[in-house]
Design a protein around this motif. Sequence first.
Motif, PDB file in Angstrom:
ATOM      1  N   LYS A  41     -13.746 -46.892 -25.009  1.00 56.49           N
ATOM      2  CA  LYS A  41     -14.597 -46.654 -26.020  1.00 56.49           C
ATOM      3  C   LYS A  41     -14.629 -48.099 -26.788  1.00 56.49           C
ATOM      4  O   LYS A  41     -15.545 -48.383 -27.431  1.00 56.49           O
ATOM      5  CB  LYS A  41     -13.378 -46.327 -27.041  1.00 56.49           C
ATOM      6  N   ILE A  82     -20.369 -41.105 -29.490  1.00 51.22           N
ATOM      7  CA  ILE A  82     -18.973 -40.748 -30.391  1.00 51.22           C
ATOM      8  C   ILE A  82     -18.539 -41.776 -29.926  1.00 51.22           C
ATOM      9  O   ILE A  82     -17.825 -41.335 -28.524  1.00 51.22           O
ATOM     10  CB  ILE A  82     -18.808 -39.183 -30.481  1.00 51.22           C
ATOM     11  N   ALA A  83     -17.626 -42.599 -30.087  1.00 52.59           N
ATOM     12  CA  ALA A  83     -16.592 -43.467 -29.050  1.00 52.59           C
ATOM     13  C   ALA A  83     -15.491 -42.590 -30.047  1.00 52.59           C
ATOM     14  O   ALA A  83     -15.216 -41.609 -30.269  1.00 52.59           O
ATOM     15  CB  ALA A  83     -17.365 -45.116 -30.270  1.00 52.59           C
ATOM     16  N   ALA A 122     -10.949 -40.114 -35.951  1.00 48.51           N
ATOM     17  CA  ALA A 122      -9.837 -40.714 -35.911  1.00 48.51           C
ATOM     18  C   ALA A 122      -9.289 -40.040 -34.452  1.00 48.51           C
ATOM     19  O   ALA A 122      -9.851 -39.188 -33.687  1.00 48.51           O
ATOM     20  CB  ALA A 122      -9.062 -40.814 -36.958  1.00 48.51           C
ATOM     21  N   ILE A 157     -16.083 -31.011 -31.041  1.00 51.36           N
ATOM     22  CA  ILE A 157     -17.584 -32.171 -32.303  1.00 51.36           C
ATOM     23  C   ILE A 157     -19.164 -31.495 -31.130  1.00 51.36           C
ATOM     24  O   ILE A 157     -19.725 -31.336 -31.904  1.00 51.36           O
ATOM     25  CB  ILE A 157     -17.485 -33.554 -31.701  1.00 51.36           C
ATOM     26  N   CYS A 173     -22.157 -36.374 -27.095  1.00 47.46           N
ATOM     27  CA  CYS A 173     -20.601 -36.883 -27.155  1.00 47.46           C
ATOM     28  C   CYS A 173     -19.436 -36.472 -25.895  1.00 47.46           C
ATOM     29  O   CYS A 173     -18.367 -36.122 -26.080  1.00 47.46           O
ATOM     30  CB  CYS A 173     -20.223 -35.512 -28.098  1.00 47.46           C
ATOM     31  N   TYR A 193      -8.634 -44.583 -21.469  1.00 49.86           N
ATOM     32  CA  TYR A 193      -9.441 -43.964 -23.148  1.00 49.86           C
ATOM     33  C   TYR A 193     -10.239 -45.251 -23.661  1.00 49.86           C
ATOM     34  O   TYR A 193     -11.041 -44.891 -24.765  1.00 49.86           O
ATOM     35  CB  TYR A 193      -9.186 -43.106 -24.085  1.00 49.86           C
ATOM     36  N   THR A 224      -9.235 -30.795 -31.715  1.00 48.69           N
ATOM     37  CA  THR A 224     -11.172 -29.953 -31.136  1.00 48.69           C
ATOM     38  C   THR A 224      -9.630 -29.656 -29.421  1.00 48.69           C
ATOM     39  O   THR A 224      -8.454 -30.427 -29.033  1.00 48.69           O
ATOM     40  CB  THR A 224     -12.100 -31.135 -30.364  1.00 48.69           C
ATOM     41  N   SER A 283     -18.449 -27.958 -26.355  1.00 51.07           N
ATOM     42  CA  SER A 283     -17.103 -27.881 -26.884  1.00 51.07           C
ATOM     43  C   SER A 283     -17.085 -28.260 -28.170  1.00 51.07           C
ATOM     44  O   SER A 283     -17.551 -29.197 -28.445  1.00 51.07           O
ATOM     45  CB  SER A 283     -15.588 -27.948 -26.238  1.00 51.07           C
ATOM     46  N   VAL A 339      -7.998 -32.706 -28.179  1.00 48.79           N
ATOM     47  CA  VAL A 339      -6.522 -33.145 -28.169  1.00 48.79           C
ATOM     48  C   VAL A 339      -5.842 -32.195 -28.032  1.00 48.79           C
ATOM     49  O   VAL A 339      -4.421 -32.651 -28.275  1.00 48.79           O
ATOM     50  CB  VAL A 339      -7.054 -33.109 -30.163  1.00 48.79           C
ATOM     51  N   ASP A 387     -23.740 -32.970 -15.544  1.00 52.70           N
ATOM     52  CA  ASP A 387     -22.900 -34.078 -15.579  1.00 52.70           C
ATOM     53  C   ASP A 387     -23.755 -35.321 -16.003  1.00 52.70           C
ATOM     54  O   ASP A 387     -24.252 -36.072 -15.717  1.00 52.70           O
ATOM     55  CB  ASP A 387     -21.952 -34.480 -13.810  1.00 52.70           C
ATOM     56  N   VAL A 388     -22.790 -35.871 -16.953  1.00 51.37           N
ATOM     57  CA  VAL A 388     -23.714 -37.330 -18.148  1.00 51.37           C
ATOM     58  C   VAL A 388     -23.617 -38.551 -16.434  1.00 51.37           C
ATOM     59  O   VAL A 388     -24.512 -38.836 -17.406  1.00 51.37           O
ATOM     60  CB  VAL A 388     -22.733 -37.741 -19.256  1.00 51.37           C
ATOM     61  N   VAL A 432      -9.638 -35.138 -34.354  1.00 51.24           N
ATOM     62  CA  VAL A 432     -10.607 -34.357 -35.255  1.00 51.24           C
ATOM     63  C   VAL A 432      -9.948 -33.229 -34.406  1.00 51.24           C
ATOM     64  O   VAL A 432      -9.109 -32.934 -32.703  1.00 51.24           O
ATOM     65  CB  VAL A 432     -11.925 -34.166 -35.133  1.00 51.24           C
ATOM     66  N   ASP A 479     -23.687 -30.676 -20.810  1.00 50.71           N
ATOM     67  CA  ASP A 479     -22.397 -30.355 -20.737  1.00 50.71           C
ATOM     68  C   ASP A 479     -22.630 -30.058 -19.032  1.00 50.71           C
ATOM     69  O   ASP A 479     -23.434 -29.071 -18.569  1.00 50.71           O
ATOM     70  CB  ASP A 479     -21.904 -29.358 -21.336  1.00 50.71           C
TER      71      ASP A 479
HETATM   72  N1  LIG Z   1     -11.227 -34.590 -31.323  1.00 47.80           N
HETATM   73  C1  LIG Z   1     -11.031 -36.745 -31.168  1.00 47.80           C
HETATM   74  O1  LIG Z   1      -9.799 -36.076 -32.239  1.00 47.80           O
HETATM   75  C2  LIG Z   1     -11.495 -37.619 -31.164  1.00 47.80           C
HETATM   76  C3  LIG Z   1     -11.469 -38.991 -31.975  1.00 47.80           C
HETATM   77  C4  LIG Z   1     -12.423 -39.708 -31.495  1.00 47.80           C
HETATM   78  C5  LIG Z   1     -13.548 -40.076 -30.534  1.00 47.80           C
HETATM   79  N2  LIG Z   1     -13.954 -39.044 -30.158  1.00 47.80           N
HETATM   80  C6  LIG Z   1     -14.796 -38.174 -28.719  1.00 47.80           C
HETATM   81  O2  LIG Z   1     -16.016 -37.000 -29.356  1.00 47.80           O
HETATM   82  C7  LIG Z   1     -16.145 -36.681 -28.191  1.00 47.80           C
HETATM   83  C8  LIG Z   1     -16.308 -35.207 -28.061  1.00 47.80           C
HETATM   84  O3  LIG Z   1     -14.965 -34.672 -28.032  1.00 47.80           O
HETATM   85  P1  LIG Z   1     -13.648 -33.463 -28.088  1.00 47.80           P
HETATM   86  O4  LIG Z   1     -12.469 -33.877 -28.817  1.00 47.80           O
HETATM   87  O5  LIG Z   1     -15.287 -32.661 -28.634  1.00 47.80           O
HETATM   88  O6  LIG Z   1     -13.888 -33.109 -27.297  1.00 47.80           O
HETATM   89  P2  LIG Z   1     -13.798 -32.061 -26.086  1.00 47.80           P
HETATM   90  O7  LIG Z   1     -13.239 -32.048 -25.002  1.00 47.80           O
HETATM   91  O8  LIG Z   1     -13.637 -30.612 -26.916  1.00 47.80           O
HETATM   92  O9  LIG Z   1     -15.364 -32.079 -25.380  1.00 47.80           O
HETATM   93  C9  LIG Z   1     -16.113 -32.435 -24.493  1.00 47.80           C
HETATM   94  C10 LIG Z   1     -17.022 -31.839 -23.928  1.00 47.80           C
HETATM   95  O10 LIG Z   1     -17.429 -32.891 -23.056  1.00 47.80           O
HETATM   96  C11 LIG Z   1     -17.537 -32.445 -22.108  1.00 47.80           C
HETATM   97  N3  LIG Z   1     -17.619 -33.477 -20.938  1.00 47.80           N
HETATM   98  C12 LIG Z   1     -16.612 -33.810 -20.314  1.00 47.80           C
HETATM   99  N4  LIG Z   1     -17.052 -34.820 -18.974  1.00 47.80           N
HETATM  100  C13 LIG Z   1     -18.249 -34.636 -18.710  1.00 47.80           C
HETATM  101  C14 LIG Z   1     -19.050 -35.153 -18.550  1.00 47.80           C
HETATM  102  N5  LIG Z   1     -18.927 -35.792 -17.205  1.00 47.80           N
HETATM  103  N6  LIG Z   1     -20.751 -35.009 -18.480  1.00 47.80           N
HETATM  104  C15 LIG Z   1     -21.236 -33.753 -19.028  1.00 47.80           C
HETATM  105  N7  LIG Z   1     -20.572 -33.068 -20.045  1.00 47.80           N
HETATM  106  C16 LIG Z   1     -19.151 -33.718 -19.937  1.00 47.80           C
HETATM  107  C17 LIG Z   1     -16.921 -31.358 -21.820  1.00 47.80           C
HETATM  108  O11 LIG Z   1     -17.137 -30.424 -21.248  1.00 47.80           O
HETATM  109  C18 LIG Z   1     -16.395 -30.434 -23.252  1.00 47.80           C
HETATM  110  O12 LIG Z   1     -17.387 -29.658 -23.429  1.00 47.80           O
HETATM  111  C19 LIG Z   1     -15.886 -36.824 -27.016  1.00 47.80           C
HETATM  112  O13 LIG Z   1     -16.064 -38.710 -26.469  1.00 47.80           O
HETATM  113  C20 LIG Z   1     -14.514 -37.789 -27.688  1.00 47.80           C
HETATM  114  O14 LIG Z   1     -13.913 -39.047 -26.830  1.00 47.80           O
HETATM  115  C21 LIG Z   1     -12.749 -37.523 -30.429  1.00 47.80           C
END
Ligand SMILES: NC(=O)c1ccc[n+]([C@@H]2O[C@H](COP(=O)([O-])OP(=O)(O)OC[C@H]3O[C@@H](n4cnc5c(N)ncnc54)[C@H](O)[C@@H]3O)[C@@H](O)[C@H]2O)c1
Length: 260
Positions: A171, A152-153, A198, A28, A100, A167, A202, A26, A205, A73-74, A200, A47
């Motif tokens: 981070k 990705i922090a 900041a 990023i 990510c 959260y 997705t 999903s 969000v 699962d990570v 994104v 994932d």
């Molecule tokens: N979107 C933003 O604005 C934003 C901003 C700053 C940081 N981030 C960070 O970027 C990263 C990606 O976020 P995103 O917005 O793409 O989110 P997202 O929810 O679209 O994608 C996250 C993915 O991580 C997977 N996941 C969650 N827990 C898991 C686990 N225990 N094991 C394996 N997979 C797992 C989910 O199934 C999902 O596919 C995250 O670490 C998020 O904290 C996002």
Amino acid sequence: MPAPFSPSLTGTSLEGHVVMVTGAASGIGRECTQWLSERGAHVALMDRDESALAALRDKVAVSGGDVLPAPADVTDQAAVVAAVDDMVRRWGGVHGLLNCAGITGTTGIRSHEVELQDFENVMRVNLHGAFVVGSAVIPTMLQQGYGRVVHIASISGKEGNPGMAAYSTSKAALIGLVKVQGKEYAEDGITVNAISPAVVQTPMVAQLPPQQVDYMTSRIPMRRCCTLFEVAEMAGWILSPAASFTTGFTFDLSGGRATY
Ligand SMILES: NC(=O)c1ccc[n+]([C@@H]2O[C@H](COP(=O)([O-])OP(=O)(O)OC[C@H]3O[C@@H](n4cnc5c(N)ncnc54)[C@H](O)[C@@H]3O)[C@@H](O)[C@H]2O)c1
């Protein structure tokens, strides 16, 4: 088994590089997977959403990409280690990790209202998960004398977003881990860095309370969200051999919110 050092280890090309992307199903992680595979990287997709991974594999395969779904699962160390073993068996090494996978937990409430279990859950995925996936790839990178680890922090880890205690704390701790590991492996050809986006757009969000998103977006001097492509471009460069003299660092991707 292909030789681990067959790709070029100079310049910005990722052709032939072997990269694990976590959270690949999903947002990023998904965008970065496509970006990397379009540039000739072999990508293992980790994932916990197995069906979304299968769909992504099929999509990437249509355009000739070489990907290996690794549903796990990570936080499950045994499963993560087995997935890394699989990718090393298949492609002969691992040049990059782009971590990510992440969750927000409950947001929009103050710290004293957060359930301990929710707090622990966020720490487990965002921090312990990063530790587990990093620890799984680093031994192979040490043998190779080469590796790029990128987590990705979040800007919330640098500044602390009110309403996001678990959260932001996870981070911030991740940024601490990156600082330590950057120094630990500095003489081994391995860099360990983070990116702090900041906002994104997705699925993560999309599920936040609107007032939480408004707060985060209002703090961005560029007055817009970061695009998925901008994340992929930065991650791709840090994953490349060209990014050779920066480690233990957190790259800003916040439209000017963080200038440190
Ligand atoms: N979107 C933003 O604005 C934003 C901003 C700053 C940081 N981030 C960070 O970027 C990263 C990606 O976020 P995103 O917005 O793409 O989110 P997202 O929810 O679209 O994608 C996250 C993915 O991580 C997977 N996941 C969650 N827990 C898991 C686990 N225990 N094991 C394996 N997979 C797992 C989910 O199934 C999902 O596919 C995250 O670490 C998020 O904290 C996002």
